[in-house]
Design an enzyme around this catalytic site. Structure first.
Site, PDB file in Angstrom:
ATOM      1  CG  ASP A  96      -2.160   0.367   1.270  1.00  0.00           C
ATOM      2  OD1 ASP A  96      -2.588   1.012  -0.090  1.00  0.00           O
ATOM      3  OD2 ASP A  96      -2.938  -0.306   1.649  1.00  0.00           O
ATOM      4  CG  ASN A 152       2.486   1.735  -5.000  1.00  0.00           C
ATOM      5  OD1 ASN A 152       3.477   1.601  -4.148  1.00  0.00           O
ATOM      6  ND2 ASN A 152       2.143   0.924  -5.783  1.00  0.00           N
ATOM      7  NE  ARG A 157      -1.959   6.200   1.439  1.00  0.00           N
ATOM      8  CZ  ARG A 157      -2.168   5.305   2.077  1.00  0.00           C
ATOM      9  NH1 ARG A 157      -2.128   5.425   3.272  1.00  0.00           N
ATOM     10  NH2 ARG A 157      -2.488   3.920   1.623  1.00  0.00           N
ATOM     11  CG  HIS A 216       0.656   2.331  -9.371  1.00  0.00           C
ATOM     12  ND1 HIS A 216       0.366   2.026  -8.138  1.00  0.00           N
ATOM     13  CD2 HIS A 216      -0.140   3.087  -9.736  1.00  0.00           C
ATOM     14  CE1 HIS A 216      -0.616   2.193  -7.593  1.00  0.00           C
ATOM     15  NE2 HIS A 216      -1.360   2.874  -8.579  1.00  0.00           N
ATOM     16  CD1 TRP A 249     -11.723  -5.785 -11.425  1.00  0.00           C
ATOM     17  CD2 TRP A 249     -10.938  -4.959 -13.160  1.00  0.00           C
ATOM     18  NE1 TRP A 249     -11.003  -6.822 -12.202  1.00  0.00           N
ATOM     19  CE2 TRP A 249     -10.687  -6.166 -13.289  1.00  0.00           C
ATOM     20  CE3 TRP A 249     -10.506  -3.978 -14.085  1.00  0.00           C
ATOM     21  CZ2 TRP A 249      -9.830  -6.509 -14.216  1.00  0.00           C
ATOM     22  CZ3 TRP A 249      -9.757  -4.477 -15.227  1.00  0.00           C
ATOM     23  CH2 TRP A 249      -9.329  -5.963 -15.262  1.00  0.00           C
ATOM     24  CG  LEU A 256      11.403 -16.461  -3.889  1.00  0.00           C
ATOM     25  CD1 LEU A 256      10.927 -16.491  -2.345  1.00  0.00           C
ATOM     26  CD2 LEU A 256      11.686 -14.988  -4.074  1.00  0.00           C
ATOM     27  NE  ARG A 277      -8.417  -0.824   4.393  1.00  0.00           N
ATOM     28  CZ  ARG A 277      -8.010   0.411   4.575  1.00  0.00           C
ATOM     29  NH1 ARG A 277      -8.178   1.170   5.802  1.00  0.00           N
ATOM     30  NH2 ARG A 277      -7.231   1.025   3.515  1.00  0.00           N
ATOM     31  CB  SER A 335      -7.902  -5.111   1.481  1.00  0.00           C
ATOM     32  OG  SER A 335      -7.819  -4.072   2.369  1.00  0.00           O
TER      33      SER A 335
HETATM   34  C1  FPP Z   1      -1.391   0.118  -3.545  1.00  0.00           C
HETATM   35  O1  FPP Z   1      -1.167   1.669  -3.533  1.00  0.00           O
HETATM   36  C2  FPP Z   1      -1.025  -0.646  -4.499  1.00  0.00           C
HETATM   37  C3  FPP Z   1      -1.671  -1.075  -5.714  1.00  0.00           C
HETATM   38  C4  FPP Z   1      -2.863  -1.194  -5.711  1.00  0.00           C
HETATM   39  C5  FPP Z   1      -0.721  -1.751  -6.852  1.00  0.00           C
HETATM   40  C6  FPP Z   1       0.502  -2.508  -6.460  1.00  0.00           C
HETATM   41  C7  FPP Z   1       0.902  -2.763  -7.487  1.00  0.00           C
HETATM   42  C8  FPP Z   1       2.389  -2.583  -7.668  1.00  0.00           C
HETATM   43  C9  FPP Z   1       3.199  -2.296  -6.688  1.00  0.00           C
HETATM   44  C10 FPP Z   1       2.997  -2.821  -8.989  1.00  0.00           C
HETATM   45  C11 FPP Z   1       2.900  -4.085  -9.557  1.00  0.00           C
HETATM   46  C12 FPP Z   1       3.171  -5.167  -8.841  1.00  0.00           C
HETATM   47  C13 FPP Z   1       3.978  -6.472  -9.203  1.00  0.00           C
HETATM   48  C14 FPP Z   1       3.951  -7.652  -8.581  1.00  0.00           C
HETATM   49  C15 FPP Z   1       4.941  -6.351 -10.445  1.00  0.00           C
HETATM   50  P1  FPP Z   1      -2.536   2.613  -3.647  1.00  0.00           P
HETATM   51  O2  FPP Z   1      -2.590   2.878  -5.116  1.00  0.00           O
HETATM   52  O3  FPP Z   1      -3.490   2.047  -3.223  1.00  0.00           O
HETATM   53  O4  FPP Z   1      -1.697   3.846  -2.810  1.00  0.00           O
HETATM   54  P2  FPP Z   1      -2.498   4.803  -1.918  1.00  0.00           P
HETATM   55  O5  FPP Z   1      -3.096   3.910  -0.824  1.00  0.00           O
HETATM   56  O6  FPP Z   1      -1.453   5.658  -1.342  1.00  0.00           O
HETATM   57  O7  FPP Z   1      -3.373   5.579  -2.746  1.00  0.00           O
END
Ligand code: FPP
Length: 231
Positions: free
Chosen positions: A19, A21, A23, A36, A68, A130, A183, A185
């Site tokens: 979680d 990315n 923020r 991301h 989605w 792994l 959470r 989720s």
């Molecule tokens: C949550 O951050 C992150 C995601 C919904 C996507 C996670 C995906 C990646 C790290 C990249 C792809 C993964 C792999 C395995 C190659 P958020 O967008 O909910 O951030 P926020 O809570 O700050 O809004």
């Protein structure tokens, strides 16, 4: 075999809810999608650090079925990042003995990406160093319902086996969630029955091998009793 006795032999099963990315990017005045992109770099660091932290399986929550609901541009971007990630990493996974497995629905994934996913699973299928499971279009509740519908006899062992996707029952030992959220989720609901939880304040793009080592270190201090008492 009791569910909780399995992990020791194979290494730890660590599950990650990555979680923060968005923020991380917003704080730095970048578009969310840059968060991301940097999140992928953190994935690389964590995979690299996994074996030296006694981890045998890592499950990464890349895209939940509820994701989605996000703006279509963000969804498209996430899938395209995943596609380039696969293209860049698969050969090095084969070299390093890393097996890649996807869990979640495949019927809503675009055909091109689905083909890449299946090719990556095929190419890396003999990896033993792994296992990296990527949860994509994933809902824990839905996975349980779908697996039960296919099972002739629903025992806990059969359900655990059906959900794992790697031909063995491997419950989660440690679940890490970043960015201060606490959470589950809809992630690995069955597999987390006895998981230890670790919540980190770090936004996912800043998570690295050191942070993983700290989480595993905290896990190793925990006293797992599985409902029993110390004898
Ligand atoms: C949550 O951050 C992150 C995601 C919904 C996507 C996670 C995906 C990646 C790290 C990249 C792809 C993964 C792999 C395995 C190659 P958020 O967008 O909910 O951030 P926020 O809570 O700050 O809004």
């Amino acid at each position: 075999m009791p569910v909780e006795e399995v992990s020791e032999d194979n290494g730890l099963h660590v599950a990650l809810i990555m979680d923060g990315n968005g923020r991380w990017a917003t704080l730095r005045k970048f578009p969310r999608i840059y968060g991301h992109k940097m999140g992928i770099e953190a994935v690389r660091k964590v995979i690299e650090a996994a074996p030296r932290n006694k981890i045998g399986m890592l499950t990464l929550y890349a895209f939940s079925s509820d994701n989605w609901k996000r703006p279509p541009e963000e969804v498209t971007h996430l899938f395209s990042l995943l596609k380039s990630y696969l293209r860049q990493e698969v050969d090095s996974f084969v070299e390093k003995g890393i097996r890649l497995v996807f869990i979640g629905r495949r019927d809503r994934i675009a055909e091109g990406l689905r083909a890449e996913i299946e090719a990556a699973e095929q190419k890396t299928r003999y990896g033993e160093a792994l296992i990296v499971r990527i949860a994509l279009d994933y809902s824990g509740r839905e996975q349980i319902l779908m697996a039960l519908a296919d099972l002739p006899c629903a025992t806990p062992e059969a359900l655990s086996f059906a959900l794992s996707g790697v031909g063995k029952d491997w419950p989660v030992d440690l679940l890490i969630r970043t960015s201060g959220e606490q959470r589950l989720s809809d992630f690995l609901l069955w597999e987390c029955a006895y998981a230890e939880f670790y919540f980190s304040p770090i936004h996912w793009p800043d998570f690295d091998g050191k942070a993983l080592g700290e989480a595993v270190g905290a896990y190793l201090q925990r006293d797992r009793r599985f409902g029993s008492i110390k004898t």
